[in-house]
Design a protein around this motif. Structure first.
Motif, short mmCIF file in Angstrom:
data_model
loop_
_atom_site.label_atom_id
_atom_site.label_comp_id
_atom_site.label_asym_id
_atom_site.label_seq_id
_atom_site.Cartn_x
_atom_site.Cartn_y
_atom_site.Cartn_z
N GLN A 271 0.84 -1.19 0.00
CA GLN A 271 0.00 0.00 0.00
C GLN A 271 0.88 1.25 0.00
O GLN A 271 1.86 1.34 0.74
CB GLN A 271 -0.91 -0.02 1.23
CG GLN A 271 -1.99 1.04 1.19
CD GLN A 271 -2.98 0.89 2.33
OE1 GLN A 271 -3.10 1.77 3.18
NE2 GLN A 271 -3.68 -0.23 2.36
N GLN A 272 0.53 2.19 -0.87
CA GLN A 272 1.29 3.42 -1.02
C GLN A 272 0.39 4.61 -0.69
O GLN A 272 -0.77 4.66 -1.11
CB GLN A 272 1.80 3.55 -2.46
CG GLN A 272 2.60 4.82 -2.73
CD GLN A 272 3.10 4.87 -4.17
OE1 GLN A 272 2.90 3.95 -4.95
NE2 GLN A 272 3.76 5.96 -4.53
N THR A 273 0.92 5.56 0.05
CA THR A 273 0.15 6.74 0.43
C THR A 273 0.17 7.77 -0.69
O THR A 273 1.21 8.03 -1.29
CB THR A 273 0.73 7.38 1.71
OG1 THR A 273 0.61 6.43 2.79
CG2 THR A 273 -0.01 8.65 2.07
N PRO B 257 -4.77 12.39 3.17
CA PRO B 257 -4.20 11.41 2.24
C PRO B 257 -5.23 10.41 1.75
O PRO B 257 -6.26 10.17 2.38
CB PRO B 257 -3.12 10.70 3.08
CG PRO B 257 -2.91 11.56 4.28
CD PRO B 257 -4.21 12.25 4.53
N ALA C 51 -4.87 6.28 -0.24
CA ALA C 51 -3.89 5.20 -0.35
C ALA C 51 -4.24 4.36 -1.57
O ALA C 51 -5.41 4.26 -1.95
CB ALA C 51 -3.89 4.33 0.90
#
Length: 198
Positions: A3-5, A187, A189
């Motif tokens: 998982q990338q923010t 943010p 994700a």
């Protein structure tokens, strides 16, 4: 892919192979974002007009397809915990902030975020088409007037889209408080799932 923010008011770019799935998550709730897709070689772009035409509606959710400007399927929505996204409004831009909100200084915006992310993938997005506005909640009145109301997404809600061709993808977390229920940007994700996962 882990998982990338997607930073608050920022953007990220990634590549999807045909059959892979992209999950976009609203970790806090009430945050909108923009999704842009180009064919991997830049020859086709996401088209809201073609998507409206071939789906026969303006509100797209599970089972609906996002089409390219060359009438090819790009992404299929395979899961959607929110059920309301916008495909009418153009990405917010610095010029929009200046014209509509009187901003005089620099201001983060989805247009620049998406363009920057795509250029980092080797795609020149000029001009940038309308994005698929994730979790953005727009109501259309009987007289055609548009009203932006708070997103329906709650903490942890997500949408999953399957790539129908190899794609260059950009995702932005929207900086416009009007699209986020009056809240400051937060943010999002993203994560890439193998073809056999949901």
């Amino acid at each position: 892919m882990a998982q990338q923010t997607v930073p608050a008011a920022g953007g990220v770019g990634l590549r999807l192979q045909r059959g892979e799935r992209l999950r976009i998550i609203d970790p806090v709730g009430g945050q909108s974002g923009d999704l842009m897709a180009y064919a991997a070689d830049g020859s086709e772009r996401l088209s809201n007009g073609r998507s409206f035409d071939y789906n026969g509606k303006i509100y797209l959710s599970t089972g609906d397809v996002l089409w390219s400007d060359r009438s090819k399927p790009m992404l299929t929505i395979v899961a959607d915990q929110v059920g309301r996204h916008d495909f009418l409004y153009a990405p917010c831009s610095l010029k929009m902030y200046r014209m509509q909100y009187g901003v005089t200084d620099d201001h983060p915006n989805c247009h620049d975020n998406l363009c920057t992310a795509l250029r980092q993938l080797g795609i020149e997005p000029d001009p940038l088409p309308n994005a698929f506005n994730l979790f953005m909640n727009v109501e259309v009145a009987v007289d055609g007037k548009l009203a932006i109301v708070p997103p329906r997404s709650r903490a942890g809600d997500a949408i999953v889209l399957r790539a129908e061709m190899d794609l260059a993808i950009a995702v932005s977390s929207c900086a416009a408080s009007t699209c986020n229920g009056g809240a400051p940007p937060r943010p999002l994700a993203v994560e890439i799932l193998p073809a056999d996962e949901t």
